[in-house]
Motif scaffolding. Structure first.
Motif, PDB file in Angstrom:
ATOM      1  N   ALA A  63      -6.201   2.598   5.678  1.00 41.63           N
ATOM      2  CA  ALA A  63      -4.867   2.771   5.070  1.00 41.63           C
ATOM      3  C   ALA A  63      -4.912   2.349   3.606  1.00 41.63           C
ATOM      4  O   ALA A  63      -4.453   1.271   3.219  1.00 41.63           O
ATOM      5  N   THR A  64      -5.482   3.205   2.771  1.00 42.88           N
ATOM      6  CA  THR A  64      -5.584   2.948   1.339  1.00 42.88           C
ATOM      7  C   THR A  64      -4.679   3.911   0.579  1.00 42.88           C
ATOM      8  O   THR A  64      -4.381   5.005   1.080  1.00 42.88           O
ATOM      9  N   GLU A  88      -3.121   9.687  10.708  1.00 40.13           N
ATOM     10  CA  GLU A  88      -2.800   8.263  10.804  1.00 40.13           C
ATOM     11  C   GLU A  88      -3.960   7.452  10.242  1.00 40.13           C
ATOM     12  O   GLU A  88      -5.132   7.752  10.497  1.00 40.13           O
ATOM     13  N   PHE A  89      -3.608   6.433   9.473  1.00 40.54           N
ATOM     14  CA  PHE A  89      -4.595   5.600   8.799  1.00 40.54           C
ATOM     15  C   PHE A  89      -4.342   4.142   9.195  1.00 40.54           C
ATOM     16  O   PHE A  89      -3.281   3.592   8.916  1.00 40.54           O
ATOM     17  N   VAL A 110       0.831  -1.210   0.000  1.00 38.62           N
ATOM     18  CA  VAL A 110       0.000   0.000   0.000  1.00 38.62           C
ATOM     19  C   VAL A 110       0.863   1.257   0.000  1.00 38.62           C
ATOM     20  O   VAL A 110       0.519   2.276  -0.614  1.00 38.62           O
ATOM     21  N   MET A 111       2.027   1.191   0.647  1.00 39.49           N
ATOM     22  CA  MET A 111       2.922   2.332   0.657  1.00 39.49           C
ATOM     23  C   MET A 111       3.484   2.604  -0.735  1.00 39.49           C
ATOM     24  O   MET A 111       3.574   3.757  -1.186  1.00 39.49           O
ATOM     25  N   PHE A 112       3.834   1.533  -1.458  1.00 38.97           N
ATOM     26  CA  PHE A 112       4.391   1.712  -2.800  1.00 38.97           C
ATOM     27  C   PHE A 112       3.305   2.094  -3.814  1.00 38.97           C
ATOM     28  O   PHE A 112       3.583   2.811  -4.777  1.00 38.97           O
ATOM     29  N   VAL A 135       1.068   8.665   8.509  1.00 40.52           N
ATOM     30  CA  VAL A 135       1.332   7.428   9.252  1.00 40.52           C
ATOM     31  C   VAL A 135       0.273   6.383   8.913  1.00 40.52           C
ATOM     32  O   VAL A 135      -0.914   6.699   8.796  1.00 40.52           O
ATOM     33  N   LEU A 136       0.727   5.137   8.764  1.00 46.56           N
ATOM     34  CA  LEU A 136      -0.212   4.046   8.501  1.00 46.56           C
ATOM     35  C   LEU A 136       0.190   2.795   9.264  1.00 46.56           C
ATOM     36  O   LEU A 136       1.344   2.647   9.660  1.00 46.56           O
ATOM     37  N   TYR A 137      -0.796   1.916   9.465  1.00 46.21           N
ATOM     38  CA  TYR A 137      -0.484   0.589   9.994  1.00 46.21           C
ATOM     39  C   TYR A 137      -1.581  -0.390   9.603  1.00 46.21           C
ATOM     40  O   TYR A 137      -2.767  -0.037   9.537  1.00 46.21           O
ATOM     41  N   ARG A 138      -1.154  -1.626   9.322  1.00 47.41           N
ATOM     42  CA  ARG A 138      -2.057  -2.722   9.001  1.00 47.41           C
ATOM     43  C   ARG A 138      -1.546  -4.003   9.646  1.00 47.41           C
ATOM     44  O   ARG A 138      -0.337  -4.202   9.748  1.00 47.41           O
TER      45      ARG A 138
END
Length: 385
Positions: A334-335, A328-329, A213-215, A291-294
């Motif tokens: 977090a999409t 923050e997602f 998802v980051m890329f 900021v994200l987290y999964r």
């Protein structure tokens, strides 16, 4: 004097290394000779510890995510207890790493009750305990807690623990970072190039759940800003191959670095980052961040529906003052669309940038003054002097 330090994961290794350097400095003033034995990583070794087990690559967060690491963790835990039995230390320092550290602390309490135990950077049960017993178990194994968040100190004091707030150790670390101009010069970044730091992983599970998802977000940003360049500092060398393959797969202009990590952070116009300690580093460097987290969907479902876990914020930057300083997602939020939208706002909206800078200043007031690690080391040495 022999001190045993136990911590896990990449962030624990960093915090342990900063503490060890401070312990050595403070011990010299008291004319104490220290032997430091540890569970940790290479940073702690470089600061002067003798390692009996490396814990940096066996960290996980979540239910299914932790399964592959249960046996290695138990083996290291047993090795640590066997060492403590054969070589009783003068003091034990526990850093985060709740499961193994509570087992080690419990052993000390039962079999070496004369050995003081300091919990430095306690697990974040003060934000959201997983079970009602977590807090009492931490207090039960600790003679003293050294808190790094103001909210952490208040929480444990209210629960009856002996607590000293020392401030956050990253205050000490960031003072040695280069400034933005020096960092960009060292990396060869031209003035008209937007530099974005991507910080996907310090755990192997994060390569799986965060990196794609980051890329994908980086692709969207690159399409809008063709002059952008992405920088990816490695937390562990074992992640290089996966990250370099992903760079080719998503066709983004990116450089992976194992050295010059401080420069990458200091030079950035923006960071897209996993939730973790690095959020505070970026805030102290005045770098805007998303900021994200999964985690595995099953882990998240159990946490929310069965355990009823709810937390006000995930990023340490927001937790420091309990307000949404950085966007923050988490999980389904977090999409690539949400992350890129937040990134565009921070890159293009001057008002939003200014608000984040003002909020960063407020956070600095709560994070403590320089000298955190020396204060923590002094508290520890006072207990064995």
């Amino acid at each position: 004097m022999r001190i045993f330090i136990s911590t896990g994961e990449v962030s624990g290794d960093l915090q342990g290394s900063l503490l060890i350097a401070a312990l050595k400095r403070q011990a010299a003033q008291y004319d104490l000779e220290l032997e430091i034995v540890a569970l940790g990583g290479e940073k702690m070794v470089s600061s002067g510890a003798t390692l009996i087990g490396n814990t940096t690559s066996i960290g996980s967060f979540g239910l299914l995510e932790s399964v592959p690491y249960i046996l290695p963790t138990l083996q290291l835990q047993r090795r640590a207890i066997a060492y403590l039995k054969q070589h009783p230390p003068d003091l034990v320092v526990l850093i985060d790493y709740m499961g193994p550290n509570l087992a080690i602390g419990k052993y000390i309490r039962r079999h070496l009750p004369q050995v003081p135990v300091v919990y430095y950077i306690a697990p974040q049960v003060w934000v959201c305990p997983i079970t009602p017993r977590d807090t009492s178990r931490i207090i039960a194994v600790s003679d003293k807690l050294l808190a790094i968040f103001p909210g952490e100190a208040r929480y444990f004091q209210e629960q009856g623990a002996k607590v000293t707030w020392v401030g956050h150790p990253l205050v000490d670390r960031v003072k040695d970072f280069p400034n933005r101009e020096a960092a960009r010069s060292k990396l060869g970044i031209l003035d008209d190039v937007k530099s974005i730091a991507l910080l996907p992983a310090s755990r192997s599970q994060e390569i799986k759940y965060l990196l794609p998802v980051m890329f994908q977000t980086a692709q969207i940003i690159q399409n809008k800003f063709p002059d952008v360049h992405f920088w990816i500092p490695l937390s562990l060398e074992i992640y290089r191959k996966s990250i370099e393959q992903a760079i080719q797969q998503y066709n983004i202009k990116a450089t992976v670095v194992s050295e010059l990590q401080k420069e990458v952070l200091a030079a950035a116009d923006l960071a897209i980052t996993k939730c973790g300690t690095v959020n505070l580093e970026l805030a102290l460097l005045n770098v805007p961040q998303v900021v994200l987290y999964r985690v595995h969907p099953f882990t998240y479902w159990v946490a929310r529906k069965i355990l009823k876990i709810a937390f006000p914020f995930a990023s340490p930057t927001n937790l420091m003052v309990m307000k949404p300083i950085v966007p923050e997602f988490i999980q389904e939020q977090a999409t690539p669309e949400n992350l890129s939208q937040a990134a565009f706002e921070l890159l293009q909206n001057q008002k939003r940038q200014q608000q984040m800078q003002e909020d960063y200043q407020e956070m600095r007031q709560a994070i403590g003054e320089v000298g955190v690690c020396d204060r923590a080391a002094n508290e520890i040495l006072q207990m064995i002097k």
